[in-house]
Write a protein that holds these residues in place. Structure first.
Motif, mmCIF file in Angstrom:
data_model
loop_
_atom_site.group_PDB
_atom_site.id
_atom_site.type_symbol
_atom_site.label_atom_id
_atom_site.label_comp_id
_atom_site.label_asym_id
_atom_site.label_seq_id
_atom_site.Cartn_x
_atom_site.Cartn_y
_atom_site.Cartn_z
ATOM 1 N N PRO A 16 0.858 -1.193 0.000
ATOM 2 C CA PRO A 16 0.000 0.000 0.000
ATOM 3 C C PRO A 16 0.894 1.242 0.000
ATOM 4 N N THR A 17 0.376 2.367 -0.493
ATOM 5 C CA THR A 17 1.171 3.606 -0.455
ATOM 6 C C THR A 17 0.815 4.447 0.771
ATOM 7 N N ALA A 18 -0.285 4.085 1.442
ATOM 8 C CA ALA A 18 -0.671 4.805 2.669
ATOM 9 C C ALA A 18 -1.247 3.809 3.662
ATOM 10 N N VAL A 19 -0.874 3.967 4.939
ATOM 11 C CA VAL A 19 -1.425 3.122 6.001
ATOM 12 C C VAL A 19 -2.020 4.033 7.073
ATOM 13 N N VAL A 20 -3.279 3.766 7.401
ATOM 14 C CA VAL A 20 -3.992 4.562 8.414
ATOM 15 C C VAL A 20 -4.244 3.676 9.630
ATOM 16 N N PHE A 21 -3.916 4.183 10.822
ATOM 17 C CA PHE A 21 -4.086 3.420 12.056
ATOM 18 C C PHE A 21 -5.223 4.008 12.886
ATOM 19 N N ASP A 22 -5.845 3.158 13.708
ATOM 20 C CA ASP A 22 -6.960 3.636 14.529
ATOM 21 C C ASP A 22 -6.496 4.516 15.684
ATOM 22 N N ASN A 23 -5.257 4.345 16.146
ATOM 23 C CA ASN A 23 -4.798 5.239 17.209
ATOM 24 C C ASN A 23 -3.322 5.596 17.044
ATOM 25 N N ASP A 24 -2.895 6.570 17.814
ATOM 26 C CA ASP A 24 -1.562 7.140 17.657
ATOM 27 C C ASP A 24 -0.454 6.180 18.070
ATOM 28 N N VAL A 25 -0.691 5.364 19.083
ATOM 29 C CA VAL A 25 0.353 4.435 19.532
ATOM 30 C C VAL A 25 0.614 3.388 18.449
ATOM 31 N N MET A 26 -0.450 2.883 17.822
ATOM 32 C CA MET A 26 -0.271 1.941 16.712
ATOM 33 C C MET A 26 0.460 2.615 15.549
ATOM 34 N N ALA A 27 0.139 3.877 15.267
ATOM 35 C CA ALA A 27 0.793 4.585 14.166
ATOM 36 C C ALA A 27 2.286 4.752 14.439
ATOM 37 N N ILE A 28 2.652 5.041 15.687
ATOM 38 C CA ILE A 28 4.069 5.210 16.040
ATOM 39 C C ILE A 28 4.790 3.860 15.931
ATOM 40 N N ALA A 29 4.119 2.776 16.321
ATOM 41 C CA ALA A 29 4.688 1.427 16.154
ATOM 42 C C ALA A 29 4.882 1.130 14.663
ATOM 43 N N GLY A 30 3.896 1.506 13.835
ATOM 44 C CA GLY A 30 3.986 1.276 12.386
ATOM 45 C C GLY A 30 5.105 2.089 11.757
ATOM 46 N N LEU A 31 5.271 3.324 12.199
ATOM 47 C CA LEU A 31 6.342 4.196 11.702
ATOM 48 C C LEU A 31 7.702 3.572 11.985
ATOM 49 N N ARG A 32 7.848 3.028 13.173
ATOM 50 C CA ARG A 32 9.115 2.404 13.542
ATOM 51 C C ARG A 32 9.437 1.221 12.624
ATOM 52 N N VAL A 33 8.430 0.397 12.337
ATOM 53 C CA VAL A 33 8.643 -0.761 11.449
ATOM 54 C C VAL A 33 9.068 -0.282 10.061
ATOM 55 N N ALA A 34 8.401 0.747 9.552
ATOM 56 C CA ALA A 34 8.763 1.273 8.219
ATOM 57 C C ALA A 34 10.222 1.725 8.218
ATOM 58 N N GLN A 35 10.636 2.420 9.288
ATOM 59 C CA GLN A 35 12.019 2.910 9.362
ATOM 60 C C GLN A 35 12.997 1.741 9.479
ATOM 61 N N GLU A 36 12.652 0.736 10.287
ATOM 62 C CA GLU A 36 13.508 -0.451 10.416
ATOM 63 C C GLU A 36 13.683 -1.157 9.078
ATOM 64 N N MET A 37 12.628 -1.112 8.234
ATOM 65 C CA MET A 37 12.686 -1.816 6.947
ATOM 66 C C MET A 37 13.268 -0.929 5.848
ATOM 67 N N GLY A 38 13.793 0.227 6.221
ATOM 68 C CA GLY A 38 14.515 1.076 5.274
ATOM 69 C C GLY A 38 13.645 1.962 4.413
ATOM 70 N N LEU A 39 12.368 2.080 4.779
ATOM 71 C CA LEU A 39 11.494 2.957 4.000
ATOM 72 C C LEU A 39 11.525 4.361 4.575
ATOM 73 N N SER A 40 11.404 5.349 3.709
ATOM 74 C CA SER A 40 11.359 6.728 4.151
ATOM 75 C C SER A 40 9.903 7.202 4.160
ATOM 76 N N VAL A 41 9.474 7.719 5.309
ATOM 77 C CA VAL A 41 8.116 8.264 5.456
ATOM 78 C C VAL A 41 8.230 9.777 5.385
ATOM 79 N N PRO A 42 7.531 10.520 4.514
ATOM 80 C CA PRO A 42 6.421 10.066 3.674
ATOM 81 C C PRO A 42 6.823 9.750 2.232
ATOM 82 N N VAL A 43 8.131 9.759 1.888
ATOM 83 C CA VAL A 43 8.519 9.597 0.481
ATOM 84 C C VAL A 43 8.060 8.247 -0.075
#
Lengths: 333, 333
Positions: free
Chosen positions: B238-265
């Protein structure tokens, strides 16, 4: 008019009357209404009135919080504490009554009012101070109380659950010193807080030639960001920055990243408060982890014992907070 | 035995007796003790008993929360709501009585008990459901209530403060769609939540060839991390991921960074709940910002009006949550 009288008039058992009057299941809606109508017609004394007269418990513990509503919402400490208190009360079907007060005098007046109206069976007290005016009043009222504090209670004061905050400060500052940090900045809360004083003393007392600097703030992330920009703009930067809470630490981490510093390679960051999010940010933040939920549960359980006990019980020591090392701290370059 | 009788025996004014019995300042400690001793000797009826008999208010509002203590501590919603409620009550010197219940039946029983004991003057009710068993009971008890809901109340139900959650969902999903996102994943809470259903419907109804995918979780950061790893390991991400709450979004952001993806690029991230920390992480997270503190204050103020009013008041619409665009969302590559 007793429950037996009402039972006779309603043609049901006294047990059914008790169920109906106490709002418990076990009687039909029709019977409940009949019983309530009879009780009302005969001006039956409801249970809180009966309790107030008879001296039995209100089934409620009180928590008067001397904070603004805004602060209450921002401090995770209160959510965790209240949730812990509720966890211990829920199984006993006891409620917590909470009120915000704006001064220690208003807090004292609240205790008097609660006591005279028999509204609570005991209270949880936070932020003890020297010559605390609340303690003699609580003793005079013989209102059971449990204090959350940072040292043991004095003679005649309410029982306390306490934690040794200077030991907590040592566990974090000693670790940074052992990693090799010689210039540590501590971004603290207001200087009148007892734990800020204790932490400052520990930082000042570190050996191995560590120079410590304390910057007092209002606990806000905005103040943390501003302080961090100032610290990192110096020619001689600290190699480690410790914040009083997790939100300030996350604000500080962001400033470091904005200024092109890599954490922990260029700078170590740590916090005296932990949170779920502190473990999720990238890099995750080294924190002191406290079981505030457990503290709330222990305080409520201790208070319930206190309410049942004839005398004031001995102090207890709360679970010691632990240092949780994560990605934000390392040996300095 | 009236206040005037006590005043005569104590040799003071009835006003001084009232001050002393209600724990208010204005009498000396010595006088207070003399008055309390006389009141006790003559078995003067304390005020909660008098109120229970006389039908005047208890000065307390009730909040029965059907949550585990653990959930309560993790949800910022409750801290903010409780702080807001307290802000409206504090100026009226009214307390909030809070109790955790483990089922809707226990919640109903609590309302009956509170009512029969005259312990509360009214209640705040959350999580309304279809055919809600609480509403007929509250009506029968004539217990003033304010409901926080996502649509207007039905005939005979308590007054409601409501927000249109599908409009909220549109403001976030329409924005992502307008940025050009055609594959949006929504990491949601459990499917039985009304707002999850509404948001899913809005995502499914988006035009411009958007494909939406919904993944139900238990709201935990661990589930968010696991889901994010799975989504980002696909050939077609997906090109965008929406989370139901902020803690889940911060957890998701961390995974994206660990996997070498740049948010929001490489990936946009957003959340249906905001927090101070969501605005501090790097990159800061685009969120729906709600004034939960204001909602709590409005609910408490509405309830106090309701307690004073002879009839049930008309519903009110709460302040509309707003989309706060930050650094984590952008036009997809």
């Amino acid at each position: 008019m007793t429950i037996t009288d009402i039972a006779r008039l309603a043609g049901v058992s006294p047990g059914a009357v008790s169920f109906a009057l106490n709002g418990r299941p076990g009687v039909s809606e029709q019977t409940r209404k009949r019983i309530l109508t009879i009780a009302e017609e005969h001006q039956w004394l409801p249970s809180s009135a009966a309790r107030a007269l008879g001296g039995a418990g209100a089934g409620v513990i009180g928590f008067a919080v001397n904070r603004s509503a805004g602060t209450l919402g921002a401090e995770a400490f209160f959510t965790d504490l209240i949730a812990g208190v509720q966890s211990a009360l829920a199984k006993n079907r006891i409620a917590m009554q909470m009120v915000l007060v704006s001064s220690i005098e208003e807090e004292v007046a609240t205790y008097r009012r609660w006591h005279s109206a028999n509204q609570v069976d005991g209270v949880i007290v936070i932020d003890p101070r020297d010559d605390d005016p609340r303690f003699p009043v609580l003793r005079d009222l013989a209102l059971p109380a449990v204090v959350l504090g940072s040292h043991a209670s004095e003679e005649g004061h309410p029982a306390t659950i306490w934690l040794d905050d200077s030991q907590v400060a040592h566990s974090l500052f000693d670790y940074l010193s052992a990693l090799g940090h010689r210039s540590i900045a501590y971004v603290a809360g207001p200087a009148e807080f007892q734990h800020t004083r204790l932490r400052t003393e520990v930082l000042a007392g570190l050996e191995r030639g560590v120079s410590g600097e304390v910057i007092a703030t209002d606990f806000s992330p905005a103040a943390a960001s501003m302080t961090m920009r100032r610290l990192l703009s110096r020619r001689e930067r600290p190699t480690a920055v410790v914040f009083d809470n997790d939100v300030m630490a996350i604000a500080g981490l962001r400033v470091a990243q904005e200024m092109g510093l890599s954490v922990p390679v260029d700078l170590s960051i740590a916090s005296f408060d932990d949170s779920v999010v502190a473990g999720l940010v990238h890099p995750s933040i080294t924190c002191i982890t406290r079981d505030t939920f457990g503290l709330g549960a222990a305080a409520a359980a201790f208070l319930l014992e206190q309410i049942d006990a004839p005398d004031v019980l001995a102090d207890r020591i709360g679970a010691m907070p632990q240092l949780t090392v994560r990605e934000s701290t390392a040996v300095p370059r």
